[in-house]
Design a protein around this motif. Sequence first.
Motif, PDB file in Angstrom:
ATOM      1  N   ASP A  87      22.129 -32.868  60.594  1.00  0.00           N
ATOM      2  CA  ASP A  87      20.975 -33.546  60.952  1.00  0.00           C
ATOM      3  C   ASP A  87      19.761 -32.302  60.541  1.00  0.00           C
ATOM      4  N   GLN A  88      20.002 -31.581  59.491  1.00  0.00           N
ATOM      5  CA  GLN A  88      18.999 -30.676  59.133  1.00  0.00           C
ATOM      6  C   GLN A  88      17.890 -31.303  58.504  1.00  0.00           C
ATOM      7  N   ASP A  89      16.769 -30.394  59.088  1.00  0.00           N
ATOM      8  CA  ASP A  89      15.320 -31.169  58.749  1.00  0.00           C
ATOM      9  C   ASP A  89      14.866 -30.690  57.413  1.00  0.00           C
ATOM     10  N   ALA A  90      13.586 -31.231  57.046  1.00  0.00           N
ATOM     11  CA  ALA A  90      13.131 -30.787  55.848  1.00  0.00           C
ATOM     12  C   ALA A  90      13.010 -29.109  55.667  1.00  0.00           C
ATOM     13  N   ALA A  91      12.276 -28.608  56.779  1.00  0.00           N
ATOM     14  CA  ALA A  91      12.252 -27.150  56.742  1.00  0.00           C
ATOM     15  C   ALA A  91      13.417 -26.446  56.661  1.00  0.00           C
ATOM     16  N   PHE A  92      14.445 -26.931  56.915  1.00  0.00           N
ATOM     17  CA  PHE A  92      15.912 -26.399  56.825  1.00  0.00           C
ATOM     18  C   PHE A  92      16.219 -26.420  55.378  1.00  0.00           C
ATOM     19  N   CYS A  93      16.068 -27.667  54.723  1.00  0.00           N
ATOM     20  CA  CYS A  93      16.300 -27.793  53.399  1.00  0.00           C
ATOM     21  C   CYS A  93      15.727 -26.783  52.498  1.00  0.00           C
ATOM     22  N   LYS A  94      14.098 -26.506  52.824  1.00  0.00           N
ATOM     23  CA  LYS A  94      13.347 -25.613  52.132  1.00  0.00           C
ATOM     24  C   LYS A  94      14.098 -24.173  52.154  1.00  0.00           C
ATOM     25  N   LYS A  95      14.429 -24.031  53.297  1.00  0.00           N
ATOM     26  CA  LYS A  95      15.130 -22.583  53.290  1.00  0.00           C
ATOM     27  C   LYS A  95      16.298 -22.221  52.373  1.00  0.00           C
ATOM     28  N   VAL A  96      17.140 -23.504  52.520  1.00  0.00           N
ATOM     29  CA  VAL A  96      18.216 -23.342  51.317  1.00  0.00           C
ATOM     30  C   VAL A  96      17.702 -23.450  50.005  1.00  0.00           C
ATOM     31  N   GLY A  97      16.906 -24.192  49.602  1.00  0.00           N
ATOM     32  CA  GLY A  97      16.351 -24.097  48.282  1.00  0.00           C
ATOM     33  C   GLY A  97      16.277 -25.575  47.650  1.00  0.00           C
ATOM     34  N   ARG A  98      15.132 -26.151  47.392  1.00  0.00           N
ATOM     35  CA  ARG A  98      15.099 -27.301  46.930  1.00  0.00           C
ATOM     36  C   ARG A  98      15.812 -27.832  45.986  1.00  0.00           C
ATOM     37  N   ASN A  99      16.171 -26.962  44.818  1.00  0.00           N
ATOM     38  CA  ASN A  99      17.192 -27.286  43.704  1.00  0.00           C
ATOM     39  C   ASN A  99      18.594 -27.201  44.136  1.00  0.00           C
ATOM     40  N   ARG A 100      18.809 -26.700  45.330  1.00  0.00           N
ATOM     41  CA  ARG A 100      20.150 -26.322  45.733  1.00  0.00           C
ATOM     42  C   ARG A 100      20.697 -27.254  46.935  1.00  0.00           C
ATOM     43  N   VAL A 101      19.921 -28.403  47.181  1.00  0.00           N
ATOM     44  CA  VAL A 101      20.241 -29.177  48.599  1.00  0.00           C
ATOM     45  C   VAL A 101      20.681 -30.625  47.866  1.00  0.00           C
ATOM     46  N   MET A 102      21.952 -31.058  48.388  1.00  0.00           N
ATOM     47  CA  MET A 102      22.338 -32.643  48.574  1.00  0.00           C
ATOM     48  C   MET A 102      22.129 -32.900  49.744  1.00  0.00           C
ATOM     49  N   ARG A 103      21.308 -33.641  50.203  1.00  0.00           N
ATOM     50  CA  ARG A 103      20.966 -34.070  51.742  1.00  0.00           C
ATOM     51  C   ARG A 103      21.620 -35.464  51.970  1.00  0.00           C
ATOM     52  N   ALA A 104      22.552 -35.379  53.081  1.00  0.00           N
ATOM     53  CA  ALA A 104      23.368 -36.707  53.282  1.00  0.00           C
ATOM     54  C   ALA A 104      22.520 -37.510  54.228  1.00  0.00           C
ATOM     55  N   PHE A 105      22.744 -38.611  54.104  1.00  0.00           N
ATOM     56  CA  PHE A 105      21.882 -39.885  55.070  1.00  0.00           C
ATOM     57  C   PHE A 105      23.320 -40.914  55.601  1.00  0.00           C
ATOM     58  N   TRP A 106      22.978 -41.426  56.648  1.00  0.00           N
ATOM     59  CA  TRP A 106      23.856 -42.433  57.074  1.00  0.00           C
ATOM     60  C   TRP A 106      23.052 -43.692  57.394  1.00  0.00           C
ATOM     61  N   PRO A 107      23.131 -44.791  56.278  1.00  0.00           N
ATOM     62  CA  PRO A 107      22.168 -45.854  56.358  1.00  0.00           C
ATOM     63  C   PRO A 107      22.218 -46.834  57.729  1.00  0.00           C
ATOM     64  N   GLU A 108      23.634 -46.798  58.129  1.00  0.00           N
ATOM     65  CA  GLU A 108      23.833 -47.387  59.308  1.00  0.00           C
ATOM     66  C   GLU A 108      22.910 -47.078  60.616  1.00  0.00           C
ATOM     67  N   ARG A 109      22.715 -45.951  60.473  1.00  0.00           N
ATOM     68  CA  ARG A 109      21.610 -45.372  61.668  1.00  0.00           C
ATOM     69  C   ARG A 109      20.278 -46.168  61.878  1.00  0.00           C
ATOM     70  N   TYR A 110      19.920 -46.829  60.649  1.00  0.00           N
ATOM     71  CA  TYR A 110      18.459 -47.460  60.431  1.00  0.00           C
ATOM     72  C   TYR A 110      18.651 -48.593  60.787  1.00  0.00           C
ATOM     73  N   PRO A 111      17.374 -49.106  61.659  1.00  0.00           N
ATOM     74  CA  PRO A 111      17.507 -50.572  61.986  1.00  0.00           C
ATOM     75  C   PRO A 111      17.161 -51.338  60.878  1.00  0.00           C
ATOM     76  N   THR A 112      16.454 -50.941  59.886  1.00  0.00           N
ATOM     77  CA  THR A 112      15.796 -51.666  58.699  1.00  0.00           C
ATOM     78  C   THR A 112      16.064 -50.814  57.644  1.00  0.00           C
ATOM     79  N   ARG A 113      15.760 -51.489  56.067  1.00  0.00           N
ATOM     80  CA  ARG A 113      15.969 -50.664  55.008  1.00  0.00           C
ATOM     81  C   ARG A 113      14.563 -49.800  54.930  1.00  0.00           C
ATOM     82  N   GLU A 114      13.517 -50.439  55.407  1.00  0.00           N
ATOM     83  CA  GLU A 114      12.202 -49.714  55.565  1.00  0.00           C
ATOM     84  C   GLU A 114      12.348 -48.386  56.386  1.00  0.00           C
TER      85      GLU A 114
END
Length: 222
Positions: A87-114
């Motif tokens: 559950d790393q947030d955007a600030a965490f990703c920036k510390k690792v490096g924008r060009n070095r991050v593949m961020r995982a998501f789980w679509p089934e967590r979300y109530p809608t596509r939006e």
Amino acid sequence: MSTCGDVMLKVCGVTRQEDADAVRAIGASLIGFIFHPASRRNVTPEQVRAIETHRLMRVGVFVDQSPDEILRIMDKAGLHLAQLHGDQDAAFCKKVGRNRVMRAFWPERYPTREALETDLHRYEDCSRFFLFDAGASGGGHGRSFDASLLKGLCSLKTWFLAGGLGPHNICEAVCNCDPCGVDLSSGVEASPGIKDHAKLTALRSALDGLMRNPNQSCCGEL
């Protein structure tokens, strides 16, 4: 990077040189290594450093580590990307490096596509790739989900589909949502962390079939 048809291929959970060789032989673009002690596919930086992968993009999967620890492991293991599978947030990703991050998501967590797309936009400026997995957390469990939920995400980052994929369903999954790439682990294994080379070959054959009858691919930036 090499591709199978219009779809990039990532094989994750590799623990052995012979399996890395087999992954490279089927034309993969990315190879993944798990740095999560709770996983049966967990490896050490020293193990991964010793695995020769030639021109494959090397990806480490991280769940609980701090940004500093991730960067240390990436350096020791010779990794190009950090797949952030927690559950790393955007600030965490920036510390690792924008060009070095593949961020995982789980679509089934979300109530809608939006709701999913709103969350994705928060990470567009701090990630290189997105990855969509089954379930509500974790990965490598062999579960799939309705990939058609992701159809039309062509305006976002280059993204990979994961979750229960194997030679038996890869074509259907690709046709359902037209991903930029696919990520496989348990679906091409003989046992956790041990790849089944016959399944890898069958996967390549399935993707070659797609190449002979290509669908229009919609990918974001590389």
